[in-house]
Design a protein around this motif. Structure first.
Motif, PDB file in Angstrom:
ATOM      1  N   UNK A  71       0.857  -1.176   0.000  1.00 46.90           N
ATOM      2  CA  UNK A  71       0.000   0.000   0.000  1.00 46.90           C
ATOM      3  C   UNK A  71       0.899   1.234   0.000  1.00 46.90           C
ATOM      4  N   UNK A  73       1.563   4.841   0.944  1.00 40.72           N
ATOM      5  CA  UNK A  73       1.018   5.761   1.942  1.00 40.72           C
ATOM      6  C   UNK A  73       1.266   7.210   1.536  1.00 40.72           C
ATOM      7  N   UNK A 138      -2.917  12.042   6.648  1.00 44.46           N
ATOM      8  CA  UNK A 138      -3.235  10.625   6.835  1.00 44.46           C
ATOM      9  C   UNK A 138      -4.692  10.440   7.244  1.00 44.46           C
ATOM     10  N   UNK A 139      -5.173  11.320   8.111  1.00 38.31           N
ATOM     11  CA  UNK A 139      -6.575  11.234   8.532  1.00 38.31           C
ATOM     12  C   UNK A 139      -7.508  11.414   7.334  1.00 38.31           C
ATOM     13  N   UNK A 140      -7.153  12.336   6.462  1.00 39.93           N
ATOM     14  CA  UNK A 140      -7.967  12.547   5.258  1.00 39.93           C
ATOM     15  C   UNK A 140      -7.982  11.294   4.391  1.00 39.93           C
ATOM     16  N   UNK A 141      -6.810  10.655   4.286  1.00 41.08           N
ATOM     17  CA  UNK A 141      -6.735   9.453   3.462  1.00 41.08           C
ATOM     18  C   UNK A 141      -7.612   8.347   4.046  1.00 41.08           C
ATOM     19  N   UNK A 142      -7.602   8.230   5.373  1.00 39.26           N
ATOM     20  CA  UNK A 142      -8.448   7.221   6.022  1.00 39.26           C
ATOM     21  C   UNK A 142      -9.903   7.406   5.615  1.00 39.26           C
ATOM     22  N   UNK A 143     -10.370   8.644   5.697  1.00 34.85           N
ATOM     23  CA  UNK A 143     -11.772   8.918   5.353  1.00 34.85           C
ATOM     24  C   UNK A 143     -12.038   8.586   3.887  1.00 34.85           C
ATOM     25  N   UNK A 145     -10.457   6.431   1.987  1.00 29.83           N
ATOM     26  CA  UNK A 145     -10.422   4.978   1.834  1.00 29.83           C
ATOM     27  C   UNK A 145     -11.726   4.359   2.310  1.00 29.83           C
ATOM     28  N   UNK A 146     -12.208   4.881   3.419  1.00 30.37           N
ATOM     29  CA  UNK A 146     -13.368   4.264   4.064  1.00 30.37           C
ATOM     30  C   UNK A 146     -14.673   4.611   3.352  1.00 30.37           C
ATOM     31  N   UNK A 147     -14.744   5.796   2.793  1.00 27.86           N
ATOM     32  CA  UNK A 147     -16.051   6.290   2.352  1.00 27.86           C
ATOM     33  C   UNK A 147     -16.203   6.505   0.849  1.00 27.86           C
ATOM     34  N   UNK A 148     -15.096   6.495   0.123  1.00 26.03           N
ATOM     35  CA  UNK A 148     -15.235   6.785  -1.305  1.00 26.03           C
ATOM     36  C   UNK A 148     -14.988   5.568  -2.184  1.00 26.03           C
ATOM     37  N   UNK A 186      -4.545   3.739  -4.388  1.00 22.41           N
ATOM     38  CA  UNK A 186      -5.993   3.753  -4.231  1.00 22.41           C
ATOM     39  C   UNK A 186      -6.468   2.609  -3.336  1.00 22.41           C
ATOM     40  N   UNK A 187      -5.660   1.563  -3.250  1.00 22.35           N
ATOM     41  CA  UNK A 187      -6.049   0.408  -2.456  1.00 22.35           C
ATOM     42  C   UNK A 187      -7.044  -0.456  -3.176  1.00 22.35           C
TER      43      UNK A 187
END
Lengths: 225, 225
Positions: A71, A73, A138-143, A145-148, A186-187
């Motif tokens: 992944x 980062x 990083x926090x933005x990336x988490x969101x 990843x989780x929501x888009x 993008x994961x």
DNA sequence: CTTAAAACATGACAATTATCATATAATTTA
DNA sequence: TAAATTATATGATAATTGTCATGTTTTAAG
């Protein structure tokens, strides 16, 4: 090898907060490392004996997932520091760094960095600010990843690369990534990333010259929500 | 209101690196804030005038996604600091903090924190270490979000909550979260989170008493890969 | 230049996850 | 306490994404 005191690169990172005396010390201690595209700068789990100041080139920071996939980062470019997190925490690296373009790196020994961090609170504060910013990103990336969706994440990735690294004279993105790299940012599966890029192409949002990508409709990409 | 010099809580966070003089100053300036379960401590995008030291209770840090859903980024418990990132960067908060249990917070004005950060490099270094650790954790979450299934992420969430916050006398997890909260940590639809929890129950991995969850087979949960 | 290897591309299908509908249980409010 | 609201639960179905197979193009090596 040049002197840190007169190096422009440091204006882009926390080293700008060092005093002249500190810079002179570092000039004597630093070593230059030349790295070719594809080479690994440090491995995940390695003990770093210092930080790298990126003089030239770009690298990717990746983490190996349990399923065997990498992944990405973060992409780190000229002017940034590499390895501060591990040095600050006095821990092994949690990420691998791999060159995406040929690179020149100045290696600054850990002891010197720690010394400066504890002696020069302006420097410590500046490193802190940079890390705070990394944390926010990083926090933005988490969101994301989780929501888009993959489609949204890939569109944003193209926009970000365009914004952060710019384009070549012919309009193609200056950072050349493989489709696998895109998937890894993008994961998603490589095939999925390829599929979405093909889709973008059909929709006229991007065009491709070989593996080079050119953004044709930036607003259109932004509209993908 | 108690004195910071004799407060045990600060041993758990960076405030332990402050000198006695600095603690005495803070004692005079700090204010206590009582917050009830469900109350918002600060909103996303708010300008924070200081940091909170969590004396009692637990809260969640969330970010609102473009699709209107909240994403839980982190749970913050007794002993931790809240809002350092924003204060360090001198930016508006990027996360909302909401109490999950009744809380007691000591509010320490920004000026005082900044003053200590610039004067006391041991304190700055310690805050830096904490932020480096937060950053590492965030990177891990990114990889999990990108590469693991909802089932895996939910299993890990249960394990993490069990490890970090422990259980009540009856064995149920001491942090009581709604199914929606679980979905918001894992980054999935509430229905999906409920479904997976029901599945875990059928498989004997967990049991439920109302909305309370009890881990019945920790090893089994860990085996979900 | 030719061949081998790697990267890119696409179809077919399976697995995962989201959405919508609806029902029941729990909690809060009047 | 009853009614209303909210949270939990589950089915049916659609949408998204992953996996495997296979072919093509590009790049690297000899």
């Amino acid at each position: 090898m040049g002197k840190c005191e007169s190096c422009i690169i440091r204006q882009f990172n926390s080293l700008k907060s060092l005093t002249n005396d500190e810079l002179i010390r570092i000039t004597k201690l630093k070593t230059l490392r030349i790295v070719k595209k594809g080479d690994v700068i440090f491995e995940e789990g390695e003990m770093l004996n210092g930080v790298y100041c990126v003089r030239k080139g770009i690298c990717k920071l990746t983490k190996l997932s349990a399923n065997g996939k990498d992944q990405i980062i973060k992409l780190v470019e000229k002017g940034e520091l590499l390895g501060q997190r591990s040095v600050v925490s006095d821990e092994r690296t949690n990420l691998r760094a791999t060159a995406i373009k040929d690179m020149e790196l100045c290696f600054i020994p850990k002891n010197e960095i720690i010394r400066d961090l504890t002696k020069n609170s302006e420097f410590a504060f500046d490193v802190l600010k940079h890390m705070a910013n990394d944390l926010k990103e990083s926090d933005d990336i988490i969101v994301n990843m989780a929501q888009k969706s993959v489609r949204q994440r890939l569109a944003e990735t193209l926009i970000n690369i365009n914004d952060s690294f710019g384009t070549n004279p012919d309009g193609t993105l200056s950072v050349l990534l493989s489709r696998e790299d895109f998937a890894s940012i993008v994961g998603t599966a490589t095939e999925s990333a390829i599929r979405v890029l093909s889709q973008f192409k059909k929709e006229g949002l991007i065009s491709t010259i070989g593996k080079q990508i050119k953004i044709e409709d930036l607003e259109g990409l932004k509209r993908i929500e």
